[in-house]
Enzyme design. Structure first.
Site, PDB file in Angstrom:
ATOM      1  N   GLU A  98     -26.174  -1.707  -5.809  1.00  0.00           N
ATOM      2  CA  GLU A  98     -25.781  -1.088  -4.328  1.00  0.00           C
ATOM      3  C   GLU A  98     -26.652  -1.626  -3.147  1.00  0.00           C
ATOM      4  O   GLU A  98     -26.598  -1.613  -1.888  1.00  0.00           O
ATOM      5  CB  GLU A  98     -26.113   0.179  -4.469  1.00  0.00           C
ATOM      6  CG  GLU A  98     -25.266   1.196  -5.368  1.00  0.00           C
ATOM      7  CD  GLU A  98     -25.571   2.453  -5.226  1.00  0.00           C
ATOM      8  OE1 GLU A  98     -26.491   2.918  -4.579  1.00  0.00           O
ATOM      9  OE2 GLU A  98     -25.036   3.157  -6.151  1.00  0.00           O
ATOM     10  N   THR A  99     -27.584  -3.003  -3.479  1.00  0.00           N
ATOM     11  CA  THR A  99     -28.123  -3.546  -2.538  1.00  0.00           C
ATOM     12  C   THR A  99     -27.969  -4.820  -2.338  1.00  0.00           C
ATOM     13  O   THR A  99     -27.263  -5.406  -3.094  1.00  0.00           O
ATOM     14  CB  THR A  99     -29.754  -3.162  -2.663  1.00  0.00           C
ATOM     15  OG1 THR A  99     -30.215  -3.910  -3.781  1.00  0.00           O
ATOM     16  CG2 THR A  99     -30.130  -1.805  -2.948  1.00  0.00           C
ATOM     17  N   HIS A 148     -30.108  -7.144  -3.214  1.00  0.00           N
ATOM     18  CA  HIS A 148     -30.796  -7.933  -4.077  1.00  0.00           C
ATOM     19  C   HIS A 148     -29.877  -8.672  -5.172  1.00  0.00           C
ATOM     20  O   HIS A 148     -30.562  -9.753  -5.616  1.00  0.00           O
ATOM     21  CB  HIS A 148     -31.569  -6.763  -5.131  1.00  0.00           C
ATOM     22  CG  HIS A 148     -32.625  -7.412  -5.902  1.00  0.00           C
ATOM     23  ND1 HIS A 148     -32.359  -7.248  -7.272  1.00  0.00           N
ATOM     24  CD2 HIS A 148     -33.675  -7.795  -5.735  1.00  0.00           C
ATOM     25  CE1 HIS A 148     -33.671  -7.684  -8.003  1.00  0.00           C
ATOM     26  NE2 HIS A 148     -34.540  -8.208  -6.965  1.00  0.00           N
TER      27      HIS A 148
END
Length: 156
Positions: free
Chosen positions: A91-92, A94
């Protein structure tokens, strides 16, 4: 050498006999990584690479792969290297960071050391995509590593 439109072509093959292959595998997303490794080592052996000439190092995650590849490449003990791992989107941001930095590191190390590196780190949107691709990608990396090691020998 083969000829293509009257141009001599350097030929490589998929004979892995006598080749020394190093594999660096991430333990993150372990089920996928172990599937990649299984397919890869099976294909290496089908191509004639002796199990005694295959060395495997595991690392915590994808960002740790380049450093170990670099050390292996600098050691002079390997004809080809293989990176195996799975970076699955979360969800990021990253995902992008890990994928980009890891990929750039692998490419740089191959160029710096002159040792071919087959990049078998999957970057997928979800687990299902990774699981669906792990067998084929593992086998593909084995073939790429053997072919590139042989091609570089021809070019020397």
């Amino acid at each position: 050498m083969a000829r293509y439109d009257n141009i001599a072509e350097f030929e490589s093959d998929l004979n892995g006999k006598g080749l020394r292959v190093g594999i660096v595998m991430s333990r993150f997303n372990q089920d996928v990584c172990e599937g990649l490794l299984s397919a890869c080592t099976e294909e290496l052996q089908k191509l004639g690479v002796s199990p005694e000439l295959i060395r495997i190092a595991t690392v915590p995650g994808a960002l740790e792969i380049p450093l170990v590849l670099q050390k292996m490449g600098q050691s002079g003990k390997f004809d080809a290297l293989i990176a195996l791992g799975a970076v699955i989107r979360g969800e990021t941001y990253h995902f992008e960071l890990v994928s980009n930095e890891m990929g750039a590191g692998i490419t740089r190390i191959g160029l710096d050391t002159g040792i071919p590196i087959a990049n078998g780190v999957l970057t997928t949107e979800d687990d299902d995509q990774a699981l669906a691709r792990m067998q084929e990608k593992g086998s593909d990396c084995a073939r790429a590593a053997v072919e590139m090691a042989n091609l570089l020998k021809v070019l020397q």
